[in-house]
Design an enzyme around this catalytic site. Structure first.
Site, short mmCIF file in Angstrom:
data_model
loop_
_atom_site.label_atom_id
_atom_site.label_comp_id
_atom_site.label_asym_id
_atom_site.label_seq_id
_atom_site.Cartn_x
_atom_site.Cartn_y
_atom_site.Cartn_z
N CYS A 123 -12.86 16.51 14.89
CA CYS A 123 -12.96 16.48 16.35
C CYS A 123 -13.34 17.87 16.85
CB CYS A 123 -11.62 16.10 16.98
SG CYS A 123 -10.92 14.57 16.41
N ASP A 177 13.09 0.42 29.01
CA ASP A 177 12.14 -0.18 29.92
C ASP A 177 11.47 -1.27 29.11
OD1 ASP A 177 8.83 0.57 30.83
OD2 ASP A 177 10.26 -0.53 32.06
N ASP A 210 8.21 4.33 29.66
CA ASP A 210 6.84 4.80 29.57
C ASP A 210 6.13 4.99 30.90
OD1 ASP A 210 4.29 2.38 29.51
OD2 ASP A 210 6.26 2.20 30.45
#
Lengths: 53, 770
Positions: free
Chosen positions: B54, B456, B638
């Protein structure tokens, strides 16, 4: 004793040279990106020089 | 195409406009910093950088662009630093080039960065460490000679040389301790650094006196070695904190810094704080709503996870009210601003987060708690020794001082100073192997104290990507057409269908068109075909419309085939929940989603306490209620509507697929897909706590042996040096016993693509297409 007067300063001088080299590496920020440096050694691509406008 | 994954491409906006504005470029332009020679430096955070390739891809991709002086990628911190020749040139070329390469970047305001090059705290500590190391090694060299039997002139020479080395070493390398001790004393408290500074300075003074008067023993090596060991601990601690924070946080804004104002037929960029109610703004695909607004024209789909935690796109049409911070996905919208930036929903969330964060700051680190007892105890012991010796020898203050200083030196805080940071650093390394990133050491301490876990639902217990649970039968030709249609859209539902249909022949389609909010339509062999909302699909089909509203496929004149979608649970979610229960933790589910979905997920995982329809403030209330009842809460979440609760809980964890604010607010971020990261991290935290306690035990045991010896005046410099080194080595060796036990290391890495922003659905689809 005579030997010591020569050897001890030499030892210290060498030590300080090593220290100076280390401090230079810290100042030129060579420790900022160790992962990137590891990759750059292996990277085969030719570095392309950018041109200024 | 990037080497590590595909970019999330959006259907382009067909309408073109007079002056195309790139909001990211504008933001970047404001974030640049100009140097005296006229060049401008921009720093972008690129979280999708993952490997060395990358790095090469980005550097070689950006270097040839006009106006670029240099490009440098930092692989450790995932940042790109670009220097451009002048401020005239728009940085838009950079942002578009990065998007094209597949590495979307977000500007990092150089004012936000606390760390800049060699002025970083860790760089300063490293310098001090290097100097202390040099000093310690050389002084030890000379001291060993003295202990081996040098005498008279040689010994005096060595002492003097040691002193010459020690003075500048202590002056430079001792700075961190002296400064901290001075600020603590000014505030009227004692911290660990006060006895350390005192010991070092007194030892130095006494040793100088000894050297100048040809005395037998000097403690230079003890003083400098003490500083050396302590600096190791401090440096590691600081390094870990800096790295974790940079690696985890993609420092991007929750809202754009500005908006595109439509006035008098022109488009203008206005900074966010100039937006007033009544202004007409244009929000293009891929942008976030700058303020609460009402849609005037345009059709699109919004990602409302900020509000509901659900990333399922919601269709909006003129007249709909939209909140600040929601992401506009498919088409450009003209909206009328309803609030200013400060009054918007987003600002409220940020305020909630800050309030919650303030409560967290009161946690006192274990090391500091020890210091509270340790510092006064050491001073009392030293003072007591001095007095007793004075009394016993009848006023011989040279020997009394000697004994007192020996006590100060030998009550080695090295073991204490190393005990905690080393364990945390090793803990962080073990967690990192398992794909869990830790923000700082106190997080590990707090994680060991929890007794309740709150989850969650969407994006945490589920992957946020729907799955096809069952589908009506379709003839082969039908599958080919459905496959072709599904490939045209990035909607999570169509990705799920693509995955379900698998590989196979793809039909040739014409006149493909995506209708936001309904689905995709095309023409196949002269007949219309549709894939999308059941009711809309049924319009072209024969027979009655399907009862439930789901996703369906139909060919004109044929029957509809519906797909039933359900949420995919994260891998090993059941095992993770069971493991947490086995560890004695109470588990609860809090979600903003509807009751049916919540009940289903809770049932599958065996979680008995589940609440649905919870807003961000309701979640915080639940956390506060639990804390008031004395529980220590771990929050795993999240979405943006969790960020305030992530900050309010005692400890928090977020998956890497969380939005930026979630990752910012959480203490731990786990990058692997499996939910077992949570019990694993908890296990490591418990083991770390045990090891820290053992380390403290070892340090105290060492002190119990060494202090009586010092008080009796039996501690020579040799003994002190050996004792210090031995205790430090024992503490470090004990810390190395922290092991992961099965989860980390080379075990299968499932879909590291969870790190990509906003495109958790691309992962499985990419595999399907590969």
């Amino acid at each position: 004793m005579n030997v010591l007067l020569i050897l001890v300063p030499i030892a210290l001088l060498l030590g300080m040279a090593g220290l100076a080299a280390f401090l230079w590496t810290v100042r030129t920020r060579q420790y900022e990106d160790l992962d990137g440096a590891a990759w750059r050694i292996l990277d085969d691509e030719e570095p392309r020089r950018g041109h200024q406008k | 195409m990037s080497c590590c994954g595909t970019a999330f491409t959006l259907p382009s906006d067909a309408r073109d406009f007079a002056a195309p504005l790139d909001p990211k470029a504008e933001e970047l332009r404001h974030a640049g910093r100009q140097a005296p020679d006229g060049t401008v430096t921009y720093v972008l955070s690129v979280p999708s950088i993952r490997c060395g390739a990358c790095l090469s891809a980005i550097e070689s991709g950006l270097q040839p662009l006009p106006g670029i002086v240099s490009v440098r990628v930092n692989l450790t911190l995932r940042r790109v630093t670009i220097v451009m020749a002048s401020a005239e040139i728009s940085p838009a070329t950079i942002t578009t080039a990065l998007d094209r390469l597949g590495y979307p970047g977000t500007p990092v305001d150089l004012g936000d960065l606390e760390t800049l090059g060699s002025r970083r705290e860790s760089a300063r500590l490293l310098t001090a460490l290097a100097i202390a190391g040099f000093g310690a090694a050389n002084i030890m060299l000379l001291s060993v000679s003295v202990w081996s039997g040098a005498d008279d002139a040689t010994r005096d020479l060595f002492h003097l040389v040691s002193g010459l080395i020690a003075i500048p070493t202590v002056a430079i390398a001792g700075q961190p301790f002296f400064r901290s001790a001075a600020s603590a004393l000014r505030a009227g408290r004692l911290n660990m650094d006060v006895p350390i500074s005192l010991a070092v300075l007194l030892a130095l003074a006494m040793s100088l006196y000894e050297s100048l008067t040809s005395g037998a023993e000097a403690y230079f090596d003890a003083a400098v070695t003490l500083i050396f060991f302590l600096l190791i601990g401090r440096f590691l601690d600081q390094l870990m904190r800096e790295r974790a924070r940079s690696a985890v946080v993609a420092i991007s804004r929750l809202a754009a810094r500005g908006a595109t104002l439509l006035a008098d037929g022109e488009a203008r960029y206005v900074p966010l704080d100039e937006v007033r109610p009544g202004m007409v703004l244009r929000v293009t695909a891929g942008e976030r709503m700058p303020v609460d607004a009402r849609v005037l024209s345009g059709h699109s789909e919004l990602d409302r996870s900020l509000v509901t935690g659900e990333s399922t796109p919601v269709a909006v049409a003129p007249g709909a009210r939209v909140e600040a911070g929601t992401l506009n996905m498919s088409g450009a919208l003209d909206v009328e601003a309803l609030t200013t930036a400060d009054d918007s929903f987003l600002a409220e969330i940020v305020r909630m987060m800050e309030a919650a964060e303030a409560g967290r700051g009161r946690y006192v680190r274990v090391a500091d708690r020890m210091a509270r007892i340790y510092a006064p105890a050491v001073h009392l012991l030293a003072a007591g020794t001095f007095l007793v010796w004075m009394l016993m020898t009848g006023g011989d203050w040279y020997h009394s001082l000697y004994a007192a200083i020996a006590v100060l030196i030998v009550t080695c805080p090295c073991a204490l100073g190393l005990a905690v940071p080393v364990v945390h650093v090793i803990g962080a390394a073990r967690l990192f192997e398992a794909g869990i990133l830790m923000k700082d050491g106190t997080a590990l301490e707090r994680l060991a104290e929890i007794d309740t876990t709150l989850f969650d639902k969407t994006g945490t217990l589920t992957t946020g990507t729907p799955r096809v649970a069952s589908a009506d039968d379709m003839p082969d030709t039908g599958s080919d057409v459905a496959r072709a249609l599904a490939q045209r859209s990035n909607h999570p539902a169509s990705l799920a269908i693509r995955h379900h249909l698998g590989r196979g022949p793809v039909a040739e389609l014409e006149a493909i068109r995506e209708w936001p909010g309904s689905g995709i339509e095309a023409t196949w062999h002269g007949r219309r075909v549709r894939l999308g909302r059941a009711a809309w699909t049924a319009e072209i089909a024969e027979g009655h419309a399907p009862a439930e509203d789901g996703v369906a496929f139909a060919i004109e004149g044929g029957t509809t085939a519906s797909f039933r979608l359900e949420e995919t649970l994260r891998t090993e979610a059941r095992k993770a929940a069971a493991a947490l229960r086995d560890a004695g933790l109470a588990t609860e589910l809090l979600s903003g989603d509807g009751q049916v979905a919540v009940r289903r997920v809770a049932g599958e995982l065996g979680i008995s306490d589940a609440s649905s329809g919870q807003s961000p403030s309701a979640k915080i209330e639940r956390i506060r209620a639990l804390q008031a009842a004395g529980a220590n809460v771990l929050m795993v979440g999240d979405g943006l509507n969790d960020a305030p609760s992530l900050a309010a809980a005692d400890v928090s964890m977020a998956p890497a697929s969380a939005c930026d604010a979630g990752r910012l607010a959480a203490d731990f971020v786990f990058t692997r897909e499996s939910l077992r990261s949570v019990p694993f991290a908890h296990g490591i935290a418990l083991r770390a706590k045990r090891l820290v306690q053992q380390n403290f035990g070892l340090a105290i045991a060492y002190n119990c042996i060494a202090v009586p010896l010092a008080m009796a005046g039996l501690v020579t410099p040799l003994v002190a040096a050996i004792a210090m080194s031995a205790s430090s080595i024992v503490v470090v060796a004990n810390s190395l016993r922290l092991s992961g036990g099965g989860f980390g290391g080379t075990s299968a890495r499932l879909s590291d693509d969870a790190g990509a922003k906003r495109s958790p659905a691309v992962g499985p689809a990419a595999e399907a297409l590969a």
